[in-house]
Scaffold this motif. Structure first.
Motif, PDB file in Angstrom:
ATOM      1  N   PRO A 155      -1.795   9.428 -11.010  1.00 20.96           N
ATOM      2  CA  PRO A 155      -2.893  10.365 -10.750  1.00 20.96           C
ATOM      3  C   PRO A 155      -2.437  11.808 -10.576  1.00 20.96           C
ATOM      4  O   PRO A 155      -3.265  12.715 -10.534  1.00 20.96           O
TER       5      PRO A 155
ATOM      6  N   TYR B  70      -5.896   9.566   4.128  1.00 19.50           N
ATOM      7  CA  TYR B  70      -5.853   8.786   2.892  1.00 19.50           C
ATOM      8  C   TYR B  70      -6.562   7.475   3.143  1.00 19.50           C
ATOM      9  O   TYR B  70      -6.366   6.835   4.181  1.00 19.50           O
TER      10      TYR B  70
ATOM     11  N   VAL C  68       0.630   4.780  -7.146  1.00 15.30           N
ATOM     12  CA  VAL C  68       0.750   6.056  -7.857  1.00 15.30           C
ATOM     13  C   VAL C  68       1.658   5.895  -9.077  1.00 15.30           C
ATOM     14  O   VAL C  68       1.366   6.416 -10.162  1.00 15.30           O
TER      15      VAL C  68
ATOM     16  N   PHE D  12       2.489  12.886  -5.964  1.00 13.03           N
ATOM     17  CA  PHE D  12       2.345  12.207  -4.680  1.00 13.03           C
ATOM     18  C   PHE D  12       3.752  11.902  -4.198  1.00 13.03           C
ATOM     19  O   PHE D  12       4.415  11.007  -4.706  1.00 13.03           O
TER      20      PHE D  12
ATOM     21  N   ARG E 148       2.889   4.636  -2.969  1.00 16.12           N
ATOM     22  CA  ARG E 148       3.796   5.140  -4.013  1.00 16.12           C
ATOM     23  C   ARG E 148       3.845   4.180  -5.202  1.00 16.12           C
ATOM     24  O   ARG E 148       3.913   4.613  -6.340  1.00 16.12           O
TER      25      ARG E 148
ATOM     26  N   SER F 131      -7.477  14.246  -3.482  1.00 21.05           N
ATOM     27  CA  SER F 131      -6.309  14.082  -4.328  1.00 21.05           C
ATOM     28  C   SER F 131      -5.901  12.621  -4.447  1.00 21.05           C
ATOM     29  O   SER F 131      -6.301  11.787  -3.639  1.00 21.05           O
ATOM     30  N   ALA F 132      -5.052  12.353  -5.432  1.00 24.91           N
ATOM     31  CA  ALA F 132      -4.468  11.025  -5.647  1.00 24.91           C
ATOM     32  C   ALA F 132      -5.533   9.940  -5.791  1.00 24.91           C
ATOM     33  O   ALA F 132      -5.358   8.826  -5.319  1.00 24.91           O
TER      34      ALA F 132
ATOM     35  N   THR G 117       3.353  13.115   1.235  1.00 18.77           N
ATOM     36  CA  THR G 117       2.034  13.639   0.872  1.00 18.77           C
ATOM     37  C   THR G 117       0.947  13.121   1.809  1.00 18.77           C
ATOM     38  O   THR G 117       0.026  13.860   2.163  1.00 18.77           O
ATOM     39  N   HIS G 118       1.057  11.895   2.249  1.00 17.39           N
ATOM     40  CA  HIS G 118       0.038  11.305   3.129  1.00 17.39           C
ATOM     41  C   HIS G 118      -0.119  12.085   4.435  1.00 17.39           C
ATOM     42  O   HIS G 118      -1.151  11.985   5.099  1.00 17.39           O
TER      43      HIS G 118
ATOM     44  N   ARG H 107      -5.461  16.632   0.399  1.00 16.03           N
ATOM     45  CA  ARG H 107      -4.177  17.303   0.232  1.00 16.03           C
ATOM     46  C   ARG H 107      -4.301  18.767   0.637  1.00 16.03           C
ATOM     47  O   ARG H 107      -4.154  19.092   1.800  1.00 16.03           O
TER      48      ARG H 107
ATOM     49  N   CYS I 277      -6.945   7.066  -7.475  1.00 18.73           N
ATOM     50  CA  CYS I 277      -6.403   6.145  -8.471  1.00 18.73           C
ATOM     51  C   CYS I 277      -6.824   4.703  -8.171  1.00 18.73           C
ATOM     52  O   CYS I 277      -7.036   4.337  -7.023  1.00 18.73           O
TER      53      CYS I 277
END
Length: 181
Positions: free
Chosen positions: A76, A89, A71, A79, A68, A115-116, A83-84, A105, A118
């Motif tokens: 990105p 991940y 993020v 999240f 977090r 996803s995510a 979400t994980h 995701r 970053c």
């Protein structure tokens, strides 16, 4: 429908409407509108993948605060605290600190969204995003599924990276966010 969504989310929460042409009631506060694109991985791109996951680590519930934080610093896209739980991940650490991550995701039948993706500003330019996306593509395709992702249209660097890795633009999308009453 809108009352059901508001009840499900709770008051003052963010509803992220992905390419939804419907307009919420007037008491829903507009938060953002973002042009983007959906990209799908080309099955002809296999030769571009590196199978090695050197330096790539699994991220779980114990990593959520770090995830977090990353993020928050890189933005990105959505999240949330859970979400994980939607898929695997992966991350890369430097000196014990999480500096890059990406994960899974949405999972429509036969597909998995990456996803995510970053990377912390101080760790960019080292190939971390490429390694993470490549590792996820290898895992997703090994399950017989096809990877896809979403990216902001303004993120030309990410679009160029995804194209180099074998992703093709599928369609334009619009991300819209509204705060529930």
């Amino acid at each position: 429908m809108w009352a059901d969504l508001a009840r499900l989310l709770g008051p003052g929460e963010l509803a992220d409407l992905f390419s939804c042409p419907a307009t919420p009631p007037p008491d829903w506060e507009p938060v953002f509108v973002l042009d983007g694109r959906q990209m799908i991985w080309s099955s002809n791109a296999q030769a571009k993948l590196c199978p090695a996951e050197s330096g790539v680590v699994e991220l779980g519930a114990d990593s959520v605060p770090e995830m977090r934080d990353l993020v928050e610093r890189t933005r990105p896209g959505p999240f949330w605290p859970r979400t994980h739980e939607l898929g695997s991940y992966l991350g890369i650490r430097e000196n014990g600190r999480l500096v890059a991550m990406a994960g899974e995701r949405l999972r429509p039948p036969g597909w998995t969204e990456i996803s995510a993706v970053c990377t912390a500003p101080e760790a960019r330019g080292r190939g971390h995003a490429a390694r993470l996306v490549t590792a996820l593509v290898a895992r997703i395709t090994a399950r017989g599924e096809r990877p896809f992702l979403h990216v902001a249209e303004s993120n030309t660097g990410a679009i160029a990276l995804y194209e180099r890795l074998g992703f093709l633009s599928r369609r334009h999308v619009t991300f819209r966010g509204f705060r529930t009453p």
